[in-house]
Design an enzyme around this catalytic site. Structure first.
Site, PDB file in Angstrom:
ATOM      1  CG  ASP A 445      36.898  42.470  33.035  1.00  0.00           C
ATOM      2  OD1 ASP A 445      37.621  42.115  33.997  1.00  0.00           O
ATOM      3  OD2 ASP A 445      37.355  43.042  32.029  1.00  0.00           O
ATOM      4  CG  HIS A 446      36.321  40.235  40.047  1.00  0.00           C
ATOM      5  ND1 HIS A 446      36.050  41.394  40.721  1.00  0.00           N
ATOM      6  CD2 HIS A 446      36.066  39.233  40.932  1.00  0.00           C
ATOM      7  CE1 HIS A 446      35.681  41.118  41.950  1.00  0.00           C
ATOM      8  NE2 HIS A 446      35.670  39.811  42.110  1.00  0.00           N
ATOM      9  NE  ARG A 447      40.402  42.998  33.025  1.00  0.00           N
ATOM     10  CZ  ARG A 447      40.775  43.085  31.760  1.00  0.00           C
ATOM     11  NH1 ARG A 447      42.063  43.233  31.460  1.00  0.00           N
ATOM     12  NH2 ARG A 447      39.875  43.026  30.792  1.00  0.00           N
TER      13      ARG A 447
END
Length: 473
Positions: A445-447
């Site tokens: 998850d790049h967040r």
């Protein structure tokens, strides 16, 4: 084992006998202190057996089999029915003693969570009444037509003149209100008393259309009618509508999703809303393969070795074990729970090795075997599959070199492990040698996880695998 029974029992009513004579009665002094005699009338107790919510994501359940038959005497804590949830088959117990008077939902049928699936009578005298109630429940659920879509050709007046009429007042008496979450939200927005409605959905379930009809909101399908007439005039967009349909292949068979397949489909579609990225890393496995040959006779599997290595690496990189659920913050999970993907008949499930970093290799492997057996028997409890913080998917045993895994909802990363294969490697002096290597791909998850975080985690994981002595400590 799950507990299921909830009761809807009429309150006991008492009737006080009194003289119907018109003569005024005055108690004497000797009788004035004596209490009046009361005659109590207790109504029959017929309890409804509801479809339980066996997991946080379950919206409906399928009756696999009834362990008990109509007329059987039940004891508190006894298994009554087997229900298929979106993850497993679970035996459901009763909270009460009684007689299984009637089965409302038969084997193989589906009912929403909270809908009655059977009736429990307290004594034999109430069995006939319970069966009559079951018939009325079944007939009413079949007689209530679903909200029918108005055909495109008719003009707007018939559309507005075909109300769904769900706002009929409910008969007096306690009952369980079953409504969809969106229907409850609409009811709150439009100030509609949901208790005064009769739902048109399955088993009396209140739908958003029922709320809109009660609030006097015209059906939303009236707008497309106008667009259809405009489209008929232009005649240009008409061919585009047929582009979404697929031609039927002769001899094909349509197979509906099982409950588990529906849950997997829903989770995979939900995952598409998360911005992810992928990083691959080659890992030398010669030392790990040698260790595996030593511990294999003791019952240790390669999956347990990889899960242990991943857990030890996550302990040094807690951000990869974190979770973002609301898009506004993320949570550092205090436990490292490794979920491992397992293919079973009719679906996919991820049993969870809880606190994998704290368990020794042999105990971890023993626990993994127990989870796999329960998963294939569809006997996992919710905590066995919904508490993962990091997922491991291994297709190396099938000879797969590399693959990408889809991030499960509610987790920060998933690791895809390919097969270990001989690879020609050149050292710093230019000499060639052959070493076994496997390619590991991680989807994150790049967040909350960035490229540098994932690269550092994979370096740590690689060092543990290439020097696996710490796995047995």
């Amino acid at each position: 084992m799950a507990s299921l029974l909830q009761s809807r029992v009429p309150s006991s009513s008492s009737s006080l006998s009194s003289s119907s004579s018109g003569i005024q009665w005055r108690p004497s002094a000797a009788l004035s202190s004596r209490p009046r005699r009361r005659i109590f009338t207790v109504q029959a107790k017929i309890r409804e057996i509801f479809m339980p919510a066996l997991s946080s994501t379950m919206t409906e359940g399928k009756i696999v089999s009834w362990i008990k038959s109509e007329g059987d005497v039940l004891s508190k804590g006894e298994s009554v029915v087997v229900v298929e949830s979106d993850k497993a088959d679970m035996d459901v117990e009763t909270f009460y003693d009684g007689i299984l008077a009637a089965i409302v939902v038969g084997e193989g049928e589906v009912a929403p969570v909270g809908a009655p699936i059977g009736l429990l009578a307290e004594t034999e005298d109430e069995i006939a009444e319970a069966k009559a109630k079951a018939k009325s429940t079944g007939s009413s659920s079949q007689s209530v037509p679903p909200p029918a879509a108005s055909p495109p050709p008719p003009p707007p007046p018939p559309v507005s003149a075909a109300p769904l009429t769900p706002a009929a007042k409910v008969a007096d008496g306690p009952r369980k209100i079953v409504a969809t979450p969106y229907a409850k939200k609409l009811a709150k927005q439009h100030k509609v008393d949901i208790n005064s409605l009769v739902g048109t959905g399955n088993f009396g379930r209140i739908t958003p259309a029922d709320i809109e009809a009660a609030a006097g909101i015209p059906p939303k399908k009236s707008a497309p009618v106008a667009s259809v007439t405009l489209a008929a005039e232009t005649a240009a967009p008409a061919p585009k509508a047929s582009a979404t349909t697929f031609p039927e292949i002769p001899g094909s068979t349509v197979v509906p999703f099982t409950t588990m397949q529906s849950a997997v489909s829903k989770n995979m579609v939900e995952s598409l809303s998360v911005p992810t990225f992928r990083v691959g890393y080659p890992v030398a496995t010669d030392a790990l393969d040698a260790l595996y040959e030593k511990v294999k006779p003791k019952g240790v599997t390669m999956t347990a070795l990889l899960a242990k290595a991943a857990a030890m690496a996550l302990a040094q990189h807690p951000v990869v074990n974190s979770t973002c659920k609301d898009g506004k913050s993320f949570t550092y999970n205090c436990s490292i729970n490794i979920a491992v993907a397992v293919a079973i008949n009719g679906g996919l499930i991820t049993p969870v090795l809880q606190d994998a970093d704290k368990l020794d290799l042999y105990l971890l492997s023993k626990k993994w075997k127990e989870l796999v057996e329960k998963a294939r028997a569809k006997q996992l409890q919710p905590n066995d599959y919904n508490s993962g913080t990091f997922t491991l998917s291994n297709l190396g045993m099938f000879g797969v070199d590399k693959f990408d895994a889809i991030l499960p909802p509610g987790q920060g990363a998933i690791m895809a492990v390919g097969a270990s294969k001989p690879t020609v490697v050149a050292d710093a002096d230019g000499f060639f040698s052959v070493k076994s290597k496997m390619l590991v791909n991680v989807t994150a998850d790049h967040r909350i996880i960035y490229g540098a975080d994932l690269a550092a985690f994979l370096q740590t994981f690689s060092k543990i695998v290439e020097n696996p002595e710490s796995l047995t400590m």
